[in-house]
Design a protein around this motif. Sequence first.
Motif, short mmCIF file in Angstrom:
data_model
loop_
_atom_site.label_atom_id
_atom_site.label_comp_id
_atom_site.label_asym_id
_atom_site.label_seq_id
_atom_site.Cartn_x
_atom_site.Cartn_y
_atom_site.Cartn_z
N PHE A 38 85.63 92.73 76.76
CA PHE A 38 86.36 92.38 75.54
C PHE A 38 85.36 92.42 74.39
O PHE A 38 84.45 91.60 74.30
N ILE A 39 85.54 93.38 73.49
CA ILE A 39 84.65 93.54 72.35
C ILE A 39 85.31 92.93 71.11
O ILE A 39 86.47 93.23 70.82
N ASN A 40 84.58 92.11 70.40
CA ASN A 40 85.17 91.44 69.23
C ASN A 40 84.09 91.14 68.19
O ASN A 40 82.90 91.39 68.40
N HIS A 41 84.53 90.58 67.07
CA HIS A 41 83.66 90.32 65.93
C HIS A 41 83.17 88.88 65.86
O HIS A 41 82.39 88.54 64.96
N LYS A 42 83.60 88.03 66.78
CA LYS A 42 83.30 86.60 66.69
C LYS A 42 81.92 86.29 67.27
O LYS A 42 81.77 85.66 68.33
N THR A 43 80.89 86.73 66.56
CA THR A 43 79.52 86.50 67.02
C THR A 43 79.19 85.01 67.08
O THR A 43 78.42 84.57 67.95
N ASP A 44 79.78 84.22 66.19
CA ASP A 44 79.51 82.78 66.19
C ASP A 44 80.02 82.13 67.47
O ASP A 44 79.42 81.18 67.98
N GLN A 70 81.51 91.00 74.52
CA GLN A 70 80.53 91.65 73.66
C GLN A 70 80.94 91.39 72.21
O GLN A 70 82.08 91.65 71.84
N THR A 71 80.04 90.85 71.42
CA THR A 71 80.34 90.62 70.01
C THR A 71 79.43 91.48 69.14
O THR A 71 78.27 91.74 69.50
N ILE A 72 79.95 91.90 68.01
CA ILE A 72 79.23 92.81 67.11
C ILE A 72 79.28 92.25 65.70
O ILE A 72 80.35 91.89 65.21
N THR A 73 78.14 92.20 65.05
CA THR A 73 78.08 91.70 63.68
C THR A 73 78.77 92.66 62.71
O THR A 73 79.69 92.30 62.00
N ASP A 74 78.33 93.91 62.70
CA ASP A 74 78.98 94.94 61.87
C ASP A 74 80.11 95.55 62.69
O ASP A 74 80.06 96.71 63.09
N GLN A 78 80.50 99.62 63.59
CA GLN A 78 80.06 100.05 64.91
C GLN A 78 81.22 100.48 65.81
O GLN A 78 81.10 101.42 66.59
N MET A 79 82.34 99.77 65.70
CA MET A 79 83.47 100.14 66.56
C MET A 79 84.02 101.51 66.22
O MET A 79 84.43 102.27 67.10
N LYS A 80 84.03 101.85 64.95
CA LYS A 80 84.52 103.18 64.57
C LYS A 80 83.62 104.27 65.15
O LYS A 80 84.08 105.35 65.51
N THR A 81 82.34 103.97 65.26
CA THR A 81 81.42 104.93 65.86
C THR A 81 81.64 105.00 67.36
O THR A 81 81.69 106.08 67.95
N ARG A 82 81.80 103.87 68.00
CA ARG A 82 82.04 103.85 69.45
C ARG A 82 83.31 104.61 69.82
O ARG A 82 83.40 105.23 70.88
N MET A 83 84.28 104.55 68.93
CA MET A 83 85.56 105.16 69.24
C MET A 83 85.54 106.69 69.15
O MET A 83 86.55 107.35 69.38
N ASN A 84 84.36 107.26 68.86
CA ASN A 84 84.18 108.71 69.01
C ASN A 84 84.03 109.07 70.48
O ASN A 84 84.11 110.25 70.85
N SER A 85 83.76 108.07 71.31
CA SER A 85 83.67 108.28 72.76
C SER A 85 84.83 107.53 73.41
O SER A 85 85.74 107.06 72.74
N LYS A 86 84.80 107.42 74.72
CA LYS A 86 85.82 106.64 75.43
C LYS A 86 85.34 105.22 75.71
O LYS A 86 86.09 104.41 76.26
N GLU A 87 84.11 104.94 75.34
CA GLU A 87 83.47 103.70 75.71
C GLU A 87 83.59 102.64 74.61
O GLU A 87 82.64 102.38 73.87
N TYR A 88 84.78 102.07 74.46
CA TYR A 88 84.93 100.99 73.49
C TYR A 88 85.68 99.81 74.10
O TYR A 88 86.59 99.25 73.54
N GLY A 89 85.21 99.46 75.31
CA GLY A 89 85.72 98.28 75.99
C GLY A 89 87.08 98.49 76.62
O GLY A 89 87.63 99.60 76.66
N ASP A 90 87.63 97.41 77.15
CA ASP A 90 88.98 97.41 77.69
C ASP A 90 89.93 96.76 76.70
O ASP A 90 90.98 97.31 76.37
N VAL A 91 89.54 95.58 76.23
CA VAL A 91 90.26 94.90 75.16
C VAL A 91 89.36 94.88 73.94
O VAL A 91 88.15 94.67 74.06
N LEU A 92 89.92 95.12 72.78
CA LEU A 92 89.14 95.11 71.55
C LEU A 92 90.00 94.64 70.39
O LEU A 92 91.24 94.64 70.47
N MET A 93 89.34 94.23 69.34
CA MET A 93 90.02 93.96 68.09
C MET A 93 90.17 95.30 67.37
O MET A 93 89.17 95.98 67.11
N ILE A 94 91.39 95.69 67.07
CA ILE A 94 91.62 97.00 66.47
C ILE A 94 91.05 97.04 65.05
O ILE A 94 91.44 96.23 64.20
N PRO A 95 90.13 97.96 64.77
CA PRO A 95 89.61 98.09 63.40
C PRO A 95 90.75 98.26 62.40
O PRO A 95 91.73 98.98 62.66
#
Length: 433
Positions: A38-44, A70-74, A78-95
Amino acid sequence: MKKRIIGMIGLVALTGALVACGKGNSSSSSDGTETITFINHKTDWETNGKWDAYMKEFNKKYPKIKVEIQTITDYAGQMKTRMNSKEYGDVLMIPGDIKPNDYANFFEPLGKKADLSEKYLGLNDRSYEGVQYGIPSQLNATGMLVNMKVFKDAGIDTFPKTAEDFIKALKTIKEKDKDVTPLYTNYAAGWTLSNWDFVRSGVAGDPDFTNKLTTDKAPFSDGKVMNSIYKLLYDVSKDGLIEADPTTSDWEQSKVDMANGKIGVMVLGSWAVPQVQEISEKTADNITFQAFPMTASDGKQYMTVAGDYNYGININSKHKKAARKLIDWLVNESDYAKDNGGLPTVKGAEYPTALQASKDAGVELMEENPAPEGKESLFSDINDQSQLGFGTTDNEKRRIIDAAIGNSNESFDTIMNDFNKRWSDAIKVVNEK
């Protein structure tokens, strides 16, 4: 995102990061336990252990699903870059700025919008042609994050309802205490300025306002809603009622300063309330959330509510059922919305305390109407073509501030005329395609 494909340079640059974090792929173990990412923006929440506590509760119901956080500050970048591949987690916050007609390329359909709307609010943003691709993690109201003690110390007991009264109040605050910044723009952060766009339908008192923008060739003209909103930003900046040097503003420090009574107000979403309140228990009660200081033509005040980041499932995920169970648990059973100062996505849920002050003031919450069928991407197409950056991190609202404080030689009217031309040209180009 102004272009769906970011480019191979960004993808190559991120390849190492993808490998380092385990590709974001799901797997299964011999005992039948599934591991999903699960990739998200909630780094805190990763640093303070909140996600760990949430996943412990989730595992009480689903012990065979292990969730790697997995949390990401930017996050958006970063997610828009990851989404050029298939590797952007199973669950994610949709940009937030993916075009509706691209949803099916990236995300698993979650059901028919008509069916899901019987239970959930805020489904307009992530649906396309009647199919739902995301469910909001929460709904946010957009308006004014306020330290009411700052206003009361200046003799202002009621939050202003008009632009004129608002500017007068900010001037009074500045006169009473030179060390207080009446309104903090968070210019340097950039993304914070998008909230000046998100108040538009509430200011208009019209849930169809955004849809109407797609045919209005001069929405920035004097007397119109967008002009009035941007003029307020210009005026408070010109009058020296914002931070001394906006280009060096600091988002994290601004929350501390607001909690400590050094800032009067910021234009943000209701999600920001708990972030400021948790800084100091002693001052938490001073922090409230109010409507943008403008009144609609019917004499009422409205606050626009819309979905925050939506949970989505990677179309390439190998564990889509497990991913859906996580989403359903987060939306239906967890306290995510409550803990983040937002409105729950589930219809009929309890009204959040963060919005109680505005509710007591008679402010009505408004959800925008969806775009007409077949025109779901029209607004975003025009927005992209114009490059005006409605609701995105961009330089146009910084441009207004720069003109106001003398960092450029432009006038407010010149900027609005430019906006009108670019919007009108964009409508023409998009409609000719």
